[in-house]
Design a protein around this motif. Structure first.
Motif, mmCIF file in Angstrom:
data_model
loop_
_atom_site.group_PDB
_atom_site.id
_atom_site.type_symbol
_atom_site.label_atom_id
_atom_site.label_comp_id
_atom_site.label_asym_id
_atom_site.label_seq_id
_atom_site.Cartn_x
_atom_site.Cartn_y
_atom_site.Cartn_z
ATOM 1 N N GLY A 188 -13.146 52.617 52.911
ATOM 2 C CA GLY A 188 -13.543 51.408 53.638
ATOM 3 C C GLY A 188 -12.900 51.446 55.006
ATOM 4 O O GLY A 188 -12.268 52.438 55.384
ATOM 5 N N ILE A 189 -13.039 50.370 55.757
ATOM 6 C CA ILE A 189 -12.365 50.241 57.051
ATOM 7 C C ILE A 189 -11.665 48.888 57.067
ATOM 8 O O ILE A 189 -12.283 47.849 56.823
ATOM 9 C CB ILE A 189 -13.347 50.348 58.233
ATOM 10 N N GLY A 190 -10.382 48.916 57.338
ATOM 11 C CA GLY A 190 -9.606 47.682 57.403
ATOM 12 C C GLY A 190 -8.655 47.734 58.572
ATOM 13 O O GLY A 190 -8.259 48.817 59.017
ATOM 14 N N GLY A 191 -8.288 46.569 59.076
ATOM 15 C CA GLY A 191 -7.392 46.524 60.220
ATOM 16 C C GLY A 191 -6.292 45.508 60.049
ATOM 17 O O GLY A 191 -6.467 44.470 59.407
ATOM 18 N N GLY A 192 -5.149 45.816 60.620
ATOM 19 C CA GLY A 192 -4.018 44.900 60.653
ATOM 20 C C GLY A 192 -3.550 44.735 62.091
ATOM 21 O O GLY A 192 -3.763 45.616 62.932
ATOM 22 N N VAL A 193 -2.928 43.607 62.368
ATOM 23 C CA VAL A 193 -2.483 43.293 63.726
ATOM 24 C C VAL A 193 -1.034 42.816 63.690
ATOM 25 O O VAL A 193 -0.667 41.992 62.851
ATOM 26 C CB VAL A 193 -3.359 42.187 64.353
ATOM 27 N N VAL A 194 -0.237 43.338 64.606
ATOM 28 C CA VAL A 194 1.115 42.824 64.826
ATOM 29 C C VAL A 194 1.180 42.323 66.260
ATOM 30 O O VAL A 194 0.799 43.042 67.191
ATOM 31 C CB VAL A 194 2.188 43.903 64.596
ATOM 32 N N MET A 195 1.602 41.082 66.438
ATOM 33 C CA MET A 195 1.770 40.485 67.763
ATOM 34 C C MET A 195 3.186 39.934 67.871
ATOM 35 O O MET A 195 3.641 39.227 66.974
ATOM 36 C CB MET A 195 0.763 39.343 67.973
ATOM 37 N N ASP A 196 3.867 40.261 68.973
ATOM 38 C CA ASP A 196 5.261 39.828 69.156
ATOM 39 C C ASP A 196 6.098 40.189 67.934
ATOM 40 O O ASP A 196 6.914 39.390 67.457
ATOM 41 C CB ASP A 196 5.339 38.329 69.451
ATOM 42 N N GLU A 197 5.855 41.387 67.420
ATOM 43 C CA GLU A 197 6.607 41.966 66.299
ATOM 44 C C GLU A 197 6.448 41.194 64.995
ATOM 45 O O GLU A 197 7.259 41.341 64.080
ATOM 46 C CB GLU A 197 8.094 42.096 66.661
ATOM 47 N N ALA A 214 -5.995 42.735 73.260
ATOM 48 C CA ALA A 214 -5.184 43.427 74.268
ATOM 49 C C ALA A 214 -3.850 43.936 73.705
ATOM 50 O O ALA A 214 -2.788 43.637 74.248
ATOM 51 C CB ALA A 214 -4.947 42.512 75.469
ATOM 52 N N PRO A 215 -3.884 44.717 72.608
ATOM 53 C CA PRO A 215 -2.629 45.240 72.059
ATOM 54 C C PRO A 215 -2.044 46.324 72.956
ATOM 55 O O PRO A 215 -2.757 46.910 73.784
ATOM 56 C CB PRO A 215 -3.073 45.831 70.714
ATOM 57 N N GLU A 216 -0.772 46.609 72.784
ATOM 58 C CA GLU A 216 -0.129 47.661 73.566
ATOM 59 C C GLU A 216 -0.581 49.050 73.121
ATOM 60 O O GLU A 216 -0.542 49.995 73.904
ATOM 61 C CB GLU A 216 1.397 47.552 73.441
ATOM 62 N N VAL A 217 -0.996 49.150 71.861
ATOM 63 C CA VAL A 217 -1.418 50.454 71.344
ATOM 64 C C VAL A 217 -2.329 50.231 70.142
ATOM 65 O O VAL A 217 -2.224 49.211 69.452
ATOM 66 C CB VAL A 217 -0.189 51.319 70.958
#
Length: 293
Positions: free
Chosen positions: A131-140, A221-224
């Protein structure tokens, strides 16, 4: 001592680590029916005096503490697991702080703390496999709103010559339906790992993934952006994605050089379990900071 569970639809990876997050023991448990699976999870963690636990689960899951479905697995295609109170089972067994999120959010946290995104404050992690899944970290911190991100299910612009209807049981031709591993095999009749490097399907795959990465970039707009999963074992695919992403962005937005912005995971097959252990550590620290001295 910290415990971590990376709970997937195929297997649960359970690990225990010391105060410096060095893994002491790790096991893999087949994901069968809930009770059998939990009994094996309990048998493993009962051996250790854990002080906190981190869980990254396949989803969708309930993540709002104010809702009745908090801690539950929701409408999953995994037979027998819909509405299972995953978090409740663990809280009943272990009276310790427990962090609860998705498997891909845990992997994103692992990558920003110990992997390819180390030193950054924000990242998107996308796993591309069955499958395709995504996670996000913002401000750690792991990002979530009314629910957790479902980044594999956004719609992308279909190639006019692509007649494949898509594999997603909910949306047919969303990103997951058009670009996950089964879509590669269904179109070509060949498993992704056996496809020749010059097969035209790779350009199609790269275009669909690059479209999604453009959307994540414009919205978050993530850093990476970190790419993981079985499909990313193809070296040439990463280069194609970077190239197509650059063409699609067309110079819009100031971002780092694409070779530094879209990168492969730094903890192959370990991001999730390391992330759960680090979330367990964070949960305990947060609890201690909230407690009156």
């Amino acid at each position: 001592m910290y415990g971590g569970i990376e709970a997937g639809g195929t297997k649960f990876i359970c690990a225990v680590a010391d105060e410096k997050l060095r893994i002491i023991e790790k096991i893999s448990i087949a994901t069968t029916d809930p009770q059998t699976t939990f009994n094996q999870v309990f048998a493993f963690f009962d051996q250790y005096p854990i002080d906190a636990l981190g869980i990254g689960s396949f989803g969708p899951i309930g993540i709002q503490p104010s809702q009745e479905n908090y801690g539950h697995i929701l409408a999953t295609p995994k037979e027998g697991w819909t509405n299972v109170d995953f978090l409740g089972q663990l809280k009943q067994r272990y009276k310790v702080p427990i962090a609860w999120t998705t498997d891909v959010n845990a992997a994103a946290f692992g990558e920003i703390k110990r992997g390819a995104a180390q030193g950054k404050r924000s990242c998107v992690y996308l796993t591309i496999g069955t499958g395709i899944g995504g996670g996000v970290v913002m401000d750690e911190a792991v990002f979530q709103g009314i629910s957790h991100p479902e980044m594999g299910h956004l719609f992308i612009k279909r190639d006019p010559e692509d007649t494949y209807q898509g594999t997603c049981p909910y949306h047919k031709d969303c990103l997951e339906g058009l670009a996950a591993g089964p879509a590669l095999a269904a179109r070509s009749g060949i498993k992704g790992e056996d496809l020749p490097l010059d097969h035209p399907i790779w350009d199609l795959q790269a275009n669909y993934l690059a479209q999604a990465l453009m959307t994540y970039t414009l919205v978050l707009a993530p850093e990476v952006i970190v790419l993981g999963g079985g499909v990313m074992n193809q070296d040439h695919l990463l280069k194609k994605i970077q190239q197509q992403f650059t063409e699609l962005m067309a110079g819009y937005m100031e971002i780092p050089p694409v070779e530094e912005y879209i990168i492969r995971w730094g903890l192959p097959n370990e991001s999730g379990v390391i992330g759960t252990l680090m979330l367990a550590q964070k949960e305990l620290e947060d609890k201690n900071n909230r407690s009156p001295s």
